[in-house]
Write an enzyme that holds these catalytic residues in place. Structure first.
Site, PDB file in Angstrom:
ATOM      1  N   GLY A 146      71.903  65.574  28.562  1.00 43.48           N
ATOM      2  CA  GLY A 146      72.932  64.617  28.923  1.00 43.48           C
ATOM      3  C   GLY A 146      74.215  65.311  29.313  1.00 43.48           C
ATOM      4  O   GLY A 146      74.420  66.499  29.037  1.00 43.48           O
ATOM      5  N   CYS A 147      75.109  64.557  29.939  1.00 43.62           N
ATOM      6  CA  CYS A 147      76.367  65.146  30.415  1.00 43.62           C
ATOM      7  C   CYS A 147      77.275  65.549  29.259  1.00 43.62           C
ATOM      8  O   CYS A 147      77.773  66.685  29.207  1.00 43.62           O
ATOM      9  CB  CYS A 147      77.072  64.188  31.373  1.00 43.62           C
ATOM     10  SG  CYS A 147      77.258  62.498  30.758  1.00 43.62           S
ATOM     11  N   TYR A 148      77.503  64.628  28.317  1.00 47.61           N
ATOM     12  CA  TYR A 148      78.323  64.982  27.157  1.00 47.61           C
ATOM     13  C   TYR A 148      77.708  66.143  26.362  1.00 47.61           C
ATOM     14  O   TYR A 148      78.422  67.089  25.989  1.00 47.61           O
ATOM     15  CB  TYR A 148      78.493  63.779  26.232  1.00 47.61           C
ATOM     16  CG  TYR A 148      79.544  62.774  26.634  1.00 47.61           C
ATOM     17  CD1 TYR A 148      80.855  63.166  26.936  1.00 47.61           C
ATOM     18  CD2 TYR A 148      79.250  61.413  26.669  1.00 47.61           C
ATOM     19  CE1 TYR A 148      81.825  62.228  27.271  1.00 47.61           C
ATOM     20  CE2 TYR A 148      80.217  60.466  27.005  1.00 47.61           C
ATOM     21  CZ  TYR A 148      81.503  60.878  27.307  1.00 47.61           C
ATOM     22  OH  TYR A 148      82.471  59.953  27.634  1.00 47.61           O
ATOM     23  N   THR A 150      75.817  68.566  27.365  1.00 47.23           N
ATOM     24  CA  THR A 150      75.933  69.835  28.089  1.00 47.23           C
ATOM     25  C   THR A 150      77.287  70.481  27.843  1.00 47.23           C
ATOM     26  O   THR A 150      77.374  71.662  27.456  1.00 47.23           O
ATOM     27  CB  THR A 150      75.716  69.616  29.601  1.00 47.23           C
ATOM     28  OG1 THR A 150      74.371  69.186  29.824  1.00 47.23           O
ATOM     29  CG2 THR A 150      75.962  70.897  30.385  1.00 47.23           C
TER      30      THR A 150
END
Length: 343
Positions: A146-148, A150
């Site tokens: 996920g973005c968060y 990462t």
């Protein structure tokens, strides 16, 4: 190498098109969506006379026959079903959703969807590119982070692995641009609600929390549950993570910067900022970079970590292509050497 994209009408799918269109080794063989039989530029007019391919229906057998890699840029709850269709077919699958990142019970609790079969999710390798290269290279099924997670994990990994922080002290203040919510209509991400505003959301219940905890525990079994709070920024792209941790050793900023520089020495997409300089989201926009800044407060013994990424690039499509490069044995930077957009 031929690649296909499923879920091309979302922001992650659009970024995959942007990257793969200029990639020297990958050729876009087909693009797919539940919407079909019209050219992609009608969904995204900026692609007019650049990419004129028609959206096709989803036929897993046909896709596996024609392509070497398929990117699943579909929502959670859908990607897992598609991944199951490609199981035992001669194709690599990179899933950008959360469907393959967590054990079934945990997934159902946090995502509120039925989980995929445990036999499938257990085969998936967590695609945090800088940390799991060898596992990614040997796998045909990648759970793209996920973005968060990462931005958070890249920022925390060195001190967690070296066990120089109190394992119960991790507090994460996370902020994302509105594109992280996707293209679906929602009041909180509408212009009138998001513009000139700053909002906290999903307090203590964001679905990326167990994903972060799972990976931190892989590096240090003593890690306790974290405090993870997410906010919506009135910008389109970008994530900033500010993490606060209590040091368990007497270390200063300079020493910790040396640790981070050595840890990421051979990772071209991780940029460790010099002492007393800190990154902002605009400085990585449109790129696959993760920029990290550090500062130790000698009064409190706490370390502050600032980590920034473009949520659609390093937090999604960029890292997915980076993982595809690793699978195929290409240089990780191939097709991803974008200079950040500025201003």
């Amino acid at each position: 190498m031929n690649v296909s994209i499923i879920g091309t009408t979302g922001y992650g799918g659009a970024e995959l098109l942007r990257i793969l269109h200029r990639h020297p080794e990958f050729k876009i063989q087909s693009i797919h969506s539940s919407k079909k039989d019209f050219p992609i530029w009608k969904e995204y007019p900026h692609l007019f006379e650049i990419i004129d391919d028609n959206l096709q229906n989803i036929n897993s057998s046909k896709i596996a026959e024609q392509s070497d890699i398929v990117f699943l840029a579909t929502p959670s709850g859908i990607s897992g079903q598609l991944a199951a269709e490609f199981e035992n077919k001669n194709i690599s699958v990179i899933d950008l959703s959360g469907d393959l990142r967590l054990p079934a019970v945990t997934y159902k609790k946090w995502y509120k969807h039925e989980p995929v079969n445990e036999s499938l999710s257990s085969k998936a390798v967590y695609g945090l590119s800088e940390w799991y290269k060898e596992e990614i290279k040997a796998s045909r099924l990648i759970a793209n982070p996920g973005c968060y997670p990462t931005a958070t994990l890249l920022g925390l990994a060195p001190v967690v692995k070296e066990k120089v922080i109190s394992p119960s002290s991790i507090i994460i203040d996370a902020k994302s641009g509105v594109s992280g919510a996707g293209r679906s209509l929602a009041r909180n991400t509408s212009f009138s609600e998001a513009n000139e505003n700053f909002r906290v959301y999903k307090v203590n219940e964001h679905q990326h929390t167990p994903e972060i905890e799972k990976q931190l525990s892989r590096w240090n079994n003593d890690i306790s549950p974290i405090t993870f709070t997410t906010h919506l920024l009135p910008i389109t792209r970008g994530i900033m993570i500010t993490a606060y941790v209590q040091l368990s050793e007497d270390l200063n900023t300079s020493q910790l910067l040396e640790l981070y520089q050595e840890t990421y020495r051979e990772n071209q997409f991780i940029r460790i900022r010099p002492e007393n300089t800190f990154p902002s989201v605009k400085e990585v926009a449109g790129s696959n970079y993760c920029d990290i800044g550090l500062h130790v407060d000698p009064r409190t013994g706490r370390l502050t970590i600032i980590s920034v990424i473009d949520n659609l690039m390093k937090g999604a499509a960029g890292q997915a292509v980076q993982n595809a490069n690793i699978i195929c044995g290409f240089e990780e930077t191939t097709g991803l050497d974008f200079i950040p957009m500025y201003p």
